[in-house]
Design a protein around this motif. Structure first.
Motif, short mmCIF file in Angstrom:
data_model
loop_
_atom_site.label_atom_id
_atom_site.label_comp_id
_atom_site.label_asym_id
_atom_site.label_seq_id
_atom_site.Cartn_x
_atom_site.Cartn_y
_atom_site.Cartn_z
N ILE A 33 44.75 80.19 -13.15
CA ILE A 33 44.05 80.45 -11.58
C ILE A 33 43.51 81.55 -11.50
O ILE A 33 43.05 81.94 -10.35
N GLY A 34 43.34 82.62 -12.48
CA GLY A 34 42.86 83.81 -12.44
C GLY A 34 43.65 84.86 -11.48
O GLY A 34 43.03 85.81 -10.77
N ALA A 35 44.83 84.50 -11.53
CA ALA A 35 46.06 85.61 -10.65
C ALA A 35 46.49 86.82 -11.44
O ALA A 35 47.37 86.48 -12.19
N PHE A 50 50.25 82.65 -6.50
CA PHE A 50 50.31 81.03 -6.27
C PHE A 50 51.77 80.66 -6.00
O PHE A 50 52.83 81.41 -6.26
N VAL A 51 51.97 79.71 -5.26
CA VAL A 51 53.14 78.67 -5.38
C VAL A 51 53.12 77.61 -5.82
O VAL A 51 52.15 76.86 -5.79
N SER A 52 54.05 77.29 -6.72
CA SER A 52 54.09 76.19 -7.51
C SER A 52 55.15 75.29 -7.40
O SER A 52 56.40 75.71 -7.12
N ALA A 109 39.17 82.60 -11.16
CA ALA A 109 39.59 81.55 -10.23
C ALA A 109 38.97 80.28 -10.16
O ALA A 109 37.73 80.21 -10.49
N PRO A 110 39.68 79.23 -9.79
CA PRO A 110 39.13 78.09 -9.77
C PRO A 110 38.49 77.82 -8.45
O PRO A 110 38.59 78.75 -7.45
#
Length: 481
Positions: free
Chosen positions: A242-244, A251-253, A446-447
């Motif tokens: 996700i390009g982080a 992100f939160v998964s 990033a998406p």
């Protein structure tokens, strides 16, 4: 040219084929089981991973473009101890990340002088080093034969290349790595009764681990040389997907475990927070994350005992976020990491009455997980991490109610990627592309964001108060255990 990403998950393997532009051409999945021979134990047979990979590749061979494969990356569930003898034969089932048998060894190791300062982390029972001390104590005949210890992703690298190679991001979760220096620490290895010779060679996740074995390339029908990347731990790979990779991105998964991850431009550990500080899968970057061990696992547990599917449970709540419920759930079914570092913590319901419904219990479970994620957010902020918004990924992000709840509890907007692929399998494929020659700064994008879930302003204060009651409930439960 095409690139293969392999996501070696806890419950199954997913393989994804993408082209040089990042478009997904096909994917295949193969499940396998986790064995629980004793309470608190979790093990897998590494032969099941190989069988799953072989099956997934056989399916993907029918996808146009597979023969033009040029790079492979493997993402794996972290911390697992795969023990090999001098002939690379597996000595015992792999002890997984969510196995808590080595809690005593972890506590003893965590008390070693300088260990937290060098590794950048608390020694959690799920980490690799205490697992080896447990094996030394309880299975000395196995320990005596250990020639190499490989993490799950590194074991697949061995199968693919014939070499013992691991990446920095995965290795940072062993308690043997100097996370700031990005190298094995002689001091940490000695504290864990291990040697450098028993460790794999280290490479960056986007660098070359080695070429694909010639016999595999022939069996797979490939028409050119293939480079295997160092790969990554699953969360670092998801961040690549996700390009982080830079400060302010994260992100939160909502998967089996719950993860709140923030990319960092520098190394800023704070072990006392129980935040994990690990190397990223690209050079000179790190990431920090708070981890709760039972996120969707908590909802899956409720589904099992009520005879309803997780989707049925969440759908019954509707789409409008409600105020905090009177029923409270502590989501510690398998202990907890951030911020408690408490393998002995266990879940509980409080506030039950004769009028409590299944929906009340579902809301309590969703709220308990959201509060556990807020624990991680508060711990991350204590390290100086900047978190302005988060991308939401994982199976639990399919529930709009849960997303609204988490956004409100965290008081942060949550971005939802557009339909398509992202996450660990895509991140692994991107690492394979980089190892084959691409620039990671061009590849790790990033998406497209489809929509953003924002906090419910009228409920933010109510959930902040409910969070404080949640924290007090944990303190009260632990005081009497």
């Amino acid at each position: 040219m095409t690139f293969l990403g392999i996501d070696l998950g806890t419950s199954g393997l997913r393989a994804l084929l993408m082209d040089a532009a990042g478009a997904v051409l096909g994917s295949a999945e193969r499940p396998y089981q986790v064995a629980h021979p004793h309470p608190g134990w979790a093990e897998q047979d590494p032969a099941d991973w190989i069988a799953a990979l072989d099956g997934a590749v056989e399916e993907l061979r029918a996808v146009p473009g597979f023969a033009a494969l040029r790079g492979i990356g493997v993402a794996g569930h972290m911390h697992g101890a795969t023990l090999l003898d001098a002939d690379d034969q597996v000595l015992r089932p792999c002890i997984l990340w969510n196995d808590t048998r080595s809690s005593a060894e972890a506590a003893a190791l965590d008390g070693s002088d300088g260990l937290r300062e060098t590794s950048g982390n608390i020694v959690f029972p799920g980490f690799t080093a205490p697992k080896l001390l447990w094996v030394e104590r309880h299975e000395p005949e196995v320990f005596a034969k250990v020639a190499k210890v490989l993490l799950p992703a590194a074991y697949l690298n061995l199968y693919l290349t014939g070499a013992h190679v691991a990446d920095m991001s995965d290795s940072a979760g062993t308690s043997w790595l100097d996370t700031g220096a990005r190298d094995w620490s002689e001091t940490l290895l000695a504290a864990g009764h291990m040697t450098r010779d028993q460790m794999p060679r280290l490479v960056e996740g986007c660098a070359e681990a080695g070429p694909l074995r010639a016999d595999l390339a022939a069996n797979w029908g490939l028409d050119g040389p293939v480079t295997v990347a160092g790969g990554a731990g699953d969360n670092a790979a998801a961040a690549c997907g996700i390009g982080a990779l830079s400060e302010g991105q994260g992100f939160v998964s909502l998967g089996t475990s719950g993860v709140l991850l923030a990319a960092r431009d520098g190394y800023a550990p704070d072990p006392a927070t129980a935040v994990h500080t690990f190397c990223h899968a690209v050079p000179d970057r790190w990431y920090q994350m708070g981890v709760m061990l039972s996120a969707t696992d908590s909802l899956n547990w409720l589904a099992r005992i009520t005879g309803a599917s997780p989707a049925e449970l969440t759908a019954a709540l509707g789409e409008t976020l409600q105020a905090p419920g009177v029923v409270r759930f502590l989501p510690y079914l398998s202990g907890e990491r951030t911020p408690h570092n408490d393998a002995g913590a266990r879940g509980s319901f409080t506030g039950l009455s004769a009028g409590t419904s299944r929906d009340d219990m579902t809301r309590a479970v969703l709220e308990g997980v959201a509060f556990g994620l807020r624990d991680s957010l508060m711990a991350l902020k204590q390290t100086g991490a900047r978190i302005d918004r988060l991308i939401a990924i994982g199976g639990g992000s399919r529930s709009d109610y849960w997303l609204k709840l988490i956004a409100t509890v965290l008081d942060l907007p949550l971005d939802l990627p557009a339909e398509g692929e992202f996450g660990a399998a895509l991140g692994a494929a991107r690492l394979g592309q980089c190892a084959a020659g691409a620039d990671w700064q061009q590849v790790m994008t990033a998406p497209e964001i489809a929509r953003t879930v924002t906090p419910e302003p009228g409920l933010v204060a109510d959930y902040a108060e409910a969070y404080e009651r949640f924290r007090a409930a944990y303190d009260g439960i632990r005081a009497v255990q």
